[in-house]
Write a protein that holds these residues in place. Sequence first.
Motif, PDB file in Angstrom:
ATOM      1  N   TRP A  27      -0.605   6.701  18.340  1.00 54.01           N
ATOM      2  CA  TRP A  27       0.053   5.487  18.845  1.00 54.01           C
ATOM      3  C   TRP A  27       1.310   5.104  18.056  1.00 54.01           C
ATOM      4  O   TRP A  27       1.720   3.949  18.038  1.00 54.01           O
ATOM      5  CB  TRP A  27      -0.928   4.305  18.908  1.00 54.01           C
ATOM      6  N   GLY A  28       1.894   6.061  17.330  1.00 53.63           N
ATOM      7  CA  GLY A  28       3.119   5.777  16.589  1.00 53.63           C
ATOM      8  C   GLY A  28       2.901   5.053  15.269  1.00 53.63           C
ATOM      9  O   GLY A  28       3.853   4.707  14.579  1.00 53.63           O
ATOM     10  N   ILE A  29       1.660   4.845  14.898  1.00 54.02           N
ATOM     11  CA  ILE A  29       1.335   4.178  13.630  1.00 54.02           C
ATOM     12  C   ILE A  29       1.469   5.198  12.503  1.00 54.02           C
ATOM     13  O   ILE A  29       1.062   6.353  12.657  1.00 54.02           O
ATOM     14  CB  ILE A  29      -0.107   3.623  13.666  1.00 54.02           C
ATOM     15  N   LEU A  30       2.024   4.776  11.365  1.00 54.27           N
ATOM     16  CA  LEU A  30       2.135   5.687  10.222  1.00 54.27           C
ATOM     17  C   LEU A  30       0.747   6.079   9.725  1.00 54.27           C
ATOM     18  O   LEU A  30      -0.102   5.224   9.492  1.00 54.27           O
ATOM     19  CB  LEU A  30       2.926   5.039   9.083  1.00 54.27           C
ATOM     20  N   GLU A  31       0.544   7.389   9.592  1.00 53.13           N
ATOM     21  CA  GLU A  31      -0.716   7.955   9.117  1.00 53.13           C
ATOM     22  C   GLU A  31      -0.411   9.056   8.106  1.00 53.13           C
ATOM     23  O   GLU A  31       0.722   9.527   8.037  1.00 53.13           O
ATOM     24  CB  GLU A  31      -1.499   8.581  10.282  1.00 53.13           C
ATOM     25  N   PRO A  32      -1.418   9.471   7.329  1.00 51.64           N
ATOM     26  CA  PRO A  32      -1.177  10.536   6.351  1.00 51.64           C
ATOM     27  C   PRO A  32      -0.667  11.821   7.007  1.00 51.64           C
ATOM     28  O   PRO A  32      -1.156  12.227   8.063  1.00 51.64           O
ATOM     29  CB  PRO A  32      -2.562  10.774   5.737  1.00 51.64           C
ATOM     30  N   ARG A  33       0.336  12.426   6.367  1.00 45.48           N
ATOM     31  CA  ARG A  33       0.804  13.747   6.803  1.00 45.48           C
ATOM     32  C   ARG A  33      -0.340  14.734   6.551  1.00 45.48           C
ATOM     33  O   ARG A  33      -1.129  14.527   5.619  1.00 45.48           O
ATOM     34  CB  ARG A  33       2.000  14.191   5.961  1.00 45.48           C
ATOM     35  N   PRO A  34      -0.426  15.820   7.326  1.00 49.72           N
ATOM     36  CA  PRO A  34      -1.509  16.789   7.101  1.00 49.72           C
ATOM     37  C   PRO A  34      -1.585  17.272   5.651  1.00 49.72           C
ATOM     38  O   PRO A  34      -2.664  17.383   5.081  1.00 49.72           O
ATOM     39  CB  PRO A  34      -1.164  17.937   8.049  1.00 49.72           C
ATOM     40  N   PHE A  40       3.935   5.834  -1.158  1.00 46.74           N
ATOM     41  CA  PHE A  40       4.118   5.108   0.102  1.00 46.74           C
ATOM     42  C   PHE A  40       5.591   4.785   0.279  1.00 46.74           C
ATOM     43  O   PHE A  40       6.203   4.269  -0.647  1.00 46.74           O
ATOM     44  CB  PHE A  40       3.312   3.800   0.079  1.00 46.74           C
ATOM     45  N   PRO A  41       6.188   5.086   1.425  1.00 46.81           N
ATOM     46  CA  PRO A  41       5.593   5.658   2.649  1.00 46.81           C
ATOM     47  C   PRO A  41       5.710   7.180   2.742  1.00 46.81           C
ATOM     48  O   PRO A  41       5.426   7.744   3.796  1.00 46.81           O
ATOM     49  CB  PRO A  41       6.425   4.990   3.748  1.00 46.81           C
ATOM     50  N   ASP A  42       6.114   7.841   1.655  1.00 53.81           N
ATOM     51  CA  ASP A  42       6.398   9.282   1.711  1.00 53.81           C
ATOM     52  C   ASP A  42       5.219  10.138   2.174  1.00 53.81           C
ATOM     53  O   ASP A  42       5.429  11.188   2.786  1.00 53.81           O
ATOM     54  CB  ASP A  42       6.883   9.790   0.343  1.00 53.81           C
ATOM     55  N   ASP A  43       3.981   9.707   1.868  1.00 50.63           N
ATOM     56  CA  ASP A  43       2.799  10.482   2.265  1.00 50.63           C
ATOM     57  C   ASP A  43       2.492  10.360   3.763  1.00 50.63           C
ATOM     58  O   ASP A  43       1.572  10.999   4.253  1.00 50.63           O
ATOM     59  CB  ASP A  43       1.554   9.980   1.504  1.00 50.63           C
ATOM     60  N   LEU A  44       3.247   9.510   4.482  1.00 48.70           N
ATOM     61  CA  LEU A  44       2.896   9.181   5.865  1.00 48.70           C
ATOM     62  C   LEU A  44       3.928   9.669   6.873  1.00 48.70           C
ATOM     63  O   LEU A  44       5.090   9.897   6.539  1.00 48.70           O
ATOM     64  CB  LEU A  44       2.727   7.667   6.003  1.00 48.70           C
ATOM     65  N   GLN A  45       3.454   9.786   8.115  1.00 51.40           N
ATOM     66  CA  GLN A  45       4.326  10.118   9.246  1.00 51.40           C
ATOM     67  C   GLN A  45       3.742   9.441  10.486  1.00 51.40           C
ATOM     68  O   GLN A  45       2.551   9.100  10.498  1.00 51.40           O
ATOM     69  CB  GLN A  45       4.399  11.631   9.456  1.00 51.40           C
TER      70      GLN A  45
END
Length: 188
Positions: free
Chosen positions: A99-106, A90-95
């Motif tokens: 709505w601009g909220i950080l979510e998991p990268r594919p 965290f937060p590297d796994d996210l993008q």
Amino acid sequence: MKKQLRQQIIARRDALAKTVREAKSEIIVNKLQGLPAWQQAGTIMSYVSFGSEVATPALIKAALAGGKRVAVPLCVRDGRRLIASEVLAFPDDLQPGTWGILEPRPESLRPLDPKLIDLVIVPGVAFDRAGNRLGYGAGYYDRFLATLRPETRTIALAFAEQIVPDVYPEAHDRPVDMVITDTEIIQP
């Protein structure tokens, strides 16, 4: 009624100075970490804060550092559902996602069975003293919470300014077990 309340409470939350929100968030996170529900949970899911919400990055980092399995939500617009995805970094796994909220990268999507989760940290706009929550209006969390084990704890984090007498819950709305604010812990 819900729409006006939602707008009113978001405006109230947005009006808090950034330094005040940060200080209050730290108090709330510390309270949560002192609870048995947190200490005993092996697997947690937490929302990733955005805007003026109670900040969760310190909480997520502490959970990972403490050896807990941590999941964050991925919003799937089709069917308005959440996927709990395990985070290893965290937060590297996210993008930025919905709505601009950080979510998991594919490439970092690691779906986690909701039945494995011991504790869910739930977001919301407003809460009443019965544990009812007013979310952002799409029902993602109400549908997700219905998939958990009965003994899974649900805890909301909120500023004292987000507690109201009534959020006008409907039959499909899922209350939380506890609401932690900077001034109190509400256990319906």
